[in-house]
Design an enzyme around this catalytic site. Structure first.
Site, PDB file in Angstrom:
ATOM      1  N   GLU A 293       1.018  -1.126   0.116  1.00  0.00           N
ATOM      2  CA  GLU A 293      -0.034   0.020  -0.318  1.00  0.00           C
ATOM      3  C   GLU A 293       0.937   1.208  -0.005  1.00  0.00           C
ATOM      4  O   GLU A 293       0.533   2.089   0.885  1.00  0.00           O
ATOM      5  CB  GLU A 293      -0.972  -0.030   1.188  1.00  0.00           C
ATOM      6  CG  GLU A 293      -1.912  -1.002   0.964  1.00  0.00           C
ATOM      7  CD  GLU A 293      -3.145  -1.298   2.089  1.00  0.00           C
ATOM      8  OE1 GLU A 293      -4.086  -1.432   1.842  1.00  0.00           O
ATOM      9  OE2 GLU A 293      -2.635  -1.229   3.250  1.00  0.00           O
TER      10      GLU A 293
ATOM     11  N   GLU B 231      -4.864  -9.519   0.224  1.00  0.00           N
ATOM     12  CA  GLU B 231      -5.844  -9.545   1.383  1.00  0.00           C
ATOM     13  C   GLU B 231      -6.962  -9.744   1.257  1.00  0.00           C
ATOM     14  O   GLU B 231      -7.628  -8.905   0.228  1.00  0.00           O
ATOM     15  CB  GLU B 231      -5.482  -8.064   2.137  1.00  0.00           C
ATOM     16  CG  GLU B 231      -4.060  -7.869   2.537  1.00  0.00           C
ATOM     17  CD  GLU B 231      -3.887  -6.331   3.272  1.00  0.00           C
ATOM     18  OE1 GLU B 231      -5.071  -5.710   3.527  1.00  0.00           O
ATOM     19  OE2 GLU B 231      -2.818  -5.892   3.509  1.00  0.00           O
TER      20      GLU B 231
END
Length: 1021
Positions: free
Chosen positions: A459, A526
């Site tokens: 991220e 995820e």
């Protein structure tokens, strides 16, 4: 290069992240003798500095003790601190939890590479040591395995070096500064530095020397770096071991290499001459046993280094696994087979020590993974301790090794993508500091066969800097693939990742991608955000595996709740989350996403994970079981089949037999079962695969796979049966209708209905009162974390009001020869159309039938639950179920639940999630008994073929709703009984807006009817 005069300017200088730090190298162990190396003895050439250090804490650089490192500075008046350990967990400062925002957001207006100055806490450490005699006269180095986030190091007043990067080793040579006798080691640790902009992970913000510290020396001839590749031929059968080694000096040496199998037999050997400190060798190993998570077969590469006099100077044993991981025909293949990652993201975490975790923690984690069919881990979002990779090699776990990079708060604000000042982006000044983190990870970890994929971090959006990191990984280590999810936000940098990787994509969105003829395979790095009561709908992702070859699995977020043990105002320990330490800003309970609790006990969510992740599927039939072996390499020879036949949840037969089903094959196994056609009822044929022999991770007899088949044998109805149906219930009874109450009494029972209260207010069996609070319709559940993420209380709060208050619009009494029926009609303020009726029928023998009719209304939001709820005294604190269990389950999380009988204390039924919320539900409830310790109480029975959902709890939905921590709940006074026609699922695609899938919701405009029977429970024989 910076000057060697230390300065605080380095903390905010993006070009300075290491000074005098040694180059990264492999994490192999080395010994004086091969016998020590082969048994992996404690390293004699290392000396631990763990333990008590002298310590001083300052809230910022200006208030620190500036000259503490000098030899003459006296630290005897200082306090002590434990190393390894976090500063904030040892009484200094406070921990802070933040997810995506930087921890100084709103407190300091800095932009990278500047750092907050007023809040940059400083820990000053001092350790006195003497060089151990066994280190001889060789050079002495120091290794800091993990320091958060920047450290300056001095020895005897001399500056040694500086380092950033919290999660890879920082090593320095101490030799020039050593003295006879005691040596003063001084370390200054800063919580913030330029590197902190790259460490914005979703975790607690700590600082300090949190991993081990040790001194080490090396022999006269020392292998400084070792690179091993154990590869396979095109047929994935013949093994070739290649290796290169670099000596610490340019001296020549004779290097002898032996490749040994697990039995200690030499498979191949060679001798090579190291020239100028370099050597390389190639061993043809012939047909080899392959390494995989299913069979983690490890060979030993035994390296002996001899000096010119023929003396053994150094011995190394590096374990190696022969395997090939590749991208071929748009699929990720392990040893030629399409791999499915059944994974989880894992933080290093301990509820008392933070990220300072122990060997025991790691072994416990690896056992939990293996026992629950989890075959892969993503090291979210930083390199772990070396021991973790060794355990993954040994036990068999696939690893995505992720470099220490996350700059989430620089490009995503409250969920919106806004990369105006994203780092590292395309900024060349950030290239070196980011690349250093990649190099440090790869060079240390490169020899572990468990690592299949390098990850460029997490991220951090996208850009040239991260793209260049991916090129480095591929060039340096072409035997592994490269992962990075962030390109999803900017396709200009699509080449950064070898696979399409997304977070929290819905199953339908994944299917859309896979149907678009993509160039890359897909993984969910995820998914299934396991916050609180979650993981509903996991099966929808698992079903993609068989539909789309390019779907190759995912990694649940995440493994363990990041909750810290602390004490409330009364001195009682509890598990705390963000904000509980007065830490601001914070993201509160968003740290509680684990499929295991913070104390490393498994949550009920694991029941579903284990079942859906199992490689081998068992599909029982009436007289056989089909075994579908989804393993890539392992047959069923190490397992035995056990099968059990139950009638109404009670075992009546058990058998076992050998099975042999090859990997990627299936077989149908006939079973020799007793004849049961003459005994009507509900039957369950349960089948399990059990370990024949103990493994590292489980004892013999451990269940690895499970399946069941439920079927009915109907009773042949006779004329006598017909006549029996027409007979009235036995016993005499009275019905007394008063002005306010309606009483129905008989032998051993009494029921009282109140026209004023609009409900049943008393039910006595044997003179004991069963009702503490009258039954009422219930449409609200205590919101789960996922419910809060969808703003359920905002959109559907009317159901909360409808559950708290209703208007009883009519009460009717009907009597018959053997029964009396009292009916209550209810209206609700949230809609004139909404109606509910609860009908109680009392029979002469004391049985009570309860029937609820819900008449829905248009224009209302979905109903969380349609139920009847009442309270009993907490004296009735035992429960005995014939239902789906044994752990809690919901309509969208029931695949792993099995039909059976189980017992629990009522206080054990709610799940101890960090924030109190709906929990403890069971689906498929046929019968439940709520009793006291003697076995007396109530029995609730579903109508035949119409199982219910039921929750027993010490707390009402409203008490749970109002509590932010378990300690805020009231003392236990009641057992709350909730019997539902249906409860909505818990969801789990994410926890910030993903709704429960439509098929697991309850539309408000439908009509629902359900019934159950209440009788006295008596002690069982």
């Amino acid at each position: 290069m910076p000057s060697n005069e230390p300065t605080l300017k380095w903390l905010s200088d993006v070009s300075v992240f290491k000074v005098n730090r040694l180059e990264a190298h492999s994490d192999h162990r080395y010994y004086k003798t091969m016998e020590e190396a082969e048994r992996q003895a404690p390293m004699e050439l290392r000396h631990s500095l763990n333990g008590d250090w002298k310590f001083s804490y300052a809230v910022n650089a200006a208030s620190r003790v500036q000259e503490f490192y000098k030899a003459e500075y006296d630290t005897r008046g200082w306090g002590d601190i434990q190393v390894p350990g976090h500063i904030q967990l040892q009484g200094y400062g406070k921990p802070q939890y933040a997810n995506t925002m930087y921890p100084w957001d709103g407190l300091d207006a800095v932009r990278p590479p500047a750092i907050p100055e007023e809040s940059n806490t400083v820990g000053s450490y001092v350790k006195f040591f003497e060089v151990p005699a066994n280190m001889g006269n060789g050079p002495v180095f120091i290794s800091f395995q993990g320091v958060e986030a920047a450290c300056y190091v001095w020895l005897n007043g001399h500056f040694v070096g500086y380092s950033e990067d919290s999660f890879t080793p920082a090593e320095f040579e101490l030799t020039p500064y050593l003295q006879e006798g005691a040596n003063k080691l001084a370390v200054e640790v800063y919580q913030r530095c330029t590197g902190s902009w790259l460490e914005d992970q979703d975790f607690w913000r700590f600082s300090g020397i949190f991993r081990g510290v040790y001194l080490y020396t090396v022999p006269e001839l020392h292998v400084q770096d070792l690179r091993i590749n154990a590869g396979l031929d095109a047929a994935y059968q013949q093994g070739t071991l290649t290796a290169g080694l670099s000596m610490a000096t340019a001296a020549d040496a004779l290097v002898k290499v032996e490749l040994k199998d697990e039995a200690g037999m030499v498979v191949a050997e060679d001798e090579v001459q190291a020239v100028g400190g370099k050597a390389a060798f190639t061993l043809q190993a012939g047909t080899v046993s392959l390494w995989s998570a299913e069979n983690p077969y490890l060979y030993s590469v035994c390296i002996s280094v001899f000096n010119n006099g023929g003396e053994l100077v150094e011995a190394i044993v590096q374990r190696a696994g022969f395997r090939t991981f590749e991208l071929k025909d748009k699929l990720m293949l392990l040893n030629g087979k399409r791999i499915i990652f059944k994974g989880v993201n894992r933080h290093e975490f301990n509820s008392r020590r933070g990220r300072n975790i122990t060997k025991e923690d790691m072994i416990r984690d690896i056992i939990i993974l293996k026992q629950n069919n989890i075959n892969a881990v993503r090291t979210s979002h930083y390199p772990n301790q070396t021991l973790w990779y060794e355990l993954c090699d040994e036990y068999g776990v696939y690893v995505i090794d992720e470099m220490n990079l996350e700059s989430h708060g620089s490009w995503q604000k409250m969920g919106a993508v806004e990369p105006s000042w994203n780092i590292p982006g395309d900024k060349p000044e950030w290239q070196d500091i980011v690349m250093d983190r990649a190099v440090s990870m790869l060079e240390r970890d490169k020899n572990h066969p468990s690592i299949l994929i390098w990850s460029c971090g997490n991220e951090s959006y996208a850009g040239e800097v991260i793209l260049n990191v991916s090129h480095y990984f591929r060039k340096t280590d072409p035997g592994r693939l490269v992962h990075y999810e962030g390109v999803f936000h900017n396709r200009k940098y699509n080449d950064t990742s070898d696979m399409e990787s997304r977070m929290y994509a819905k199953p339908a969105d994944i299917a859309e991608y896979l149907e678009s003829q993509p160039d890359k395979p897909y993984i969910s790095c995820e998914y299934m955000h396991a916050m609180g009561n979650s993981v509903g709908g996991l099966h929808k992702y698992i079903e993609l595996e068989s539909r789309y070859p390019q779907y190759q699995g995912g990694f649940i977020w995440d493994y363990i709740d990041q909750a810290l043990v602390t004490k409330d105002r009364y001195g009682e320990e509890y598990l705390a989350y963000g904000g509980d330490f007065d830490d601001r800003p914070t993201d509160y309970s968003f740290c509680g996403n684990g499929i295991v609790y913070a104390d490393r006990t498994v949550t009920p969510k694991m029941q579903e994970v284990k079942f859906l992740y199992q490689n081998i599927r068992l599909v029982p039939e009436r007289d056989a079981v089909k075994i579908i072996n989804g393993n890539l390499f392992a047959g069923t020879e190490g397992l035995r089949l056990e099968y059990r036949l139950y009638r109404e949840g009670r075992q009546i037969f058990k058998g076992e037999q050998e099975v042999a089903v090859a990997p990627q094959a299936e077989g149908r196994i006939p079973l020799a079962l007793p004849e049961v056609s003459g005994a009507p009822g509900e039957y369950t044929l349960a089948a399990s695969l059990l370990l024949k022999e103990a493994e590292l991770w489980a004892e013999a007899g451990f269940e690895t796979a499970y399946g069941e088949h439920v079927f009915w044998i109907e009773k042949a109805e006779t004329a006598a049966d017909q006549e029996k149906v027409m007979l009235p219930a036995a016993g005499e009874f009275r019905v007394i209708e008063g002005d306010v109450n309606i009483g129905v009494t008989g032998r051993g029972f009494a029921a009282l209905f109140s026209k004023q209260a609009g409900s049943l207010v008393s039910l006595c069996y044997g003179g004991r009162e069963m009702i503490a609070t009258p039954p009422a319709p219930l449409f609200w559940r205590a919101t789960t974390d996922n419910d809060k993420g969808t703003s359920l209380a905002y959109h559907a709060g009317g159901w909360f009001a409808a559950s708290l208050a209703r208007s009883c619009t009519a009460v009717r009494l009907e009597t018959g020869k053997d029964r009396a029926t009292v009916t209550f009609d209810y209206a609700f303020s949230i809609s004139r159309e909404l109606k509910t009726r609860i009908e109680y029928t009392v029979y002469a023998d004391g049985k009570l039938r309860v029937r609820m009719v819900y008449t829905g209304a248009a224009g209302l939001p979905d109903v969380p639950v349609v139920a009847v709820s009442f309270r009993m005294s907490a004296d009735y604190g035992e429960s005995d179920w014939y239902a789906r269990g044994p752990e809690e389950n919901y309509s969208d999380r029931a695949y792993g639940a099995r039909l059976g009988r189980f017992r629990r204390k009522v206080t054990e039924l709610p799940s101890p999630y960090l924030v109190p919320q709906e929990s403890g539900n069971r689906t498929g409830v046929r019968q439940v008994r709520i009793t006291d310790e003697r076995g007396c109480g109530l029995q609730i029975q579903a109508a035949a073929g119409e199982p219910l959902e039921c929750t027993l709890s010490p707390y009402t939905a409203f008490e749970l709703e109002q509590a932010a921590h378990p300690y805020e709940l009231p003392k236990v006074h009641y057992t709350v009984v909730t019997i539902a026609a249906q409860q909505m699922g818990v969801g789990g695609d994410d926890s910030w807006g993903a709704p429960v899938h439509p098929e697991y919701r309850i539309p408000a405009d439908q009509q629902l009817e359900f019934e159950f029977w209440v009788t006295a429970a008596v002690p069982e024989a």
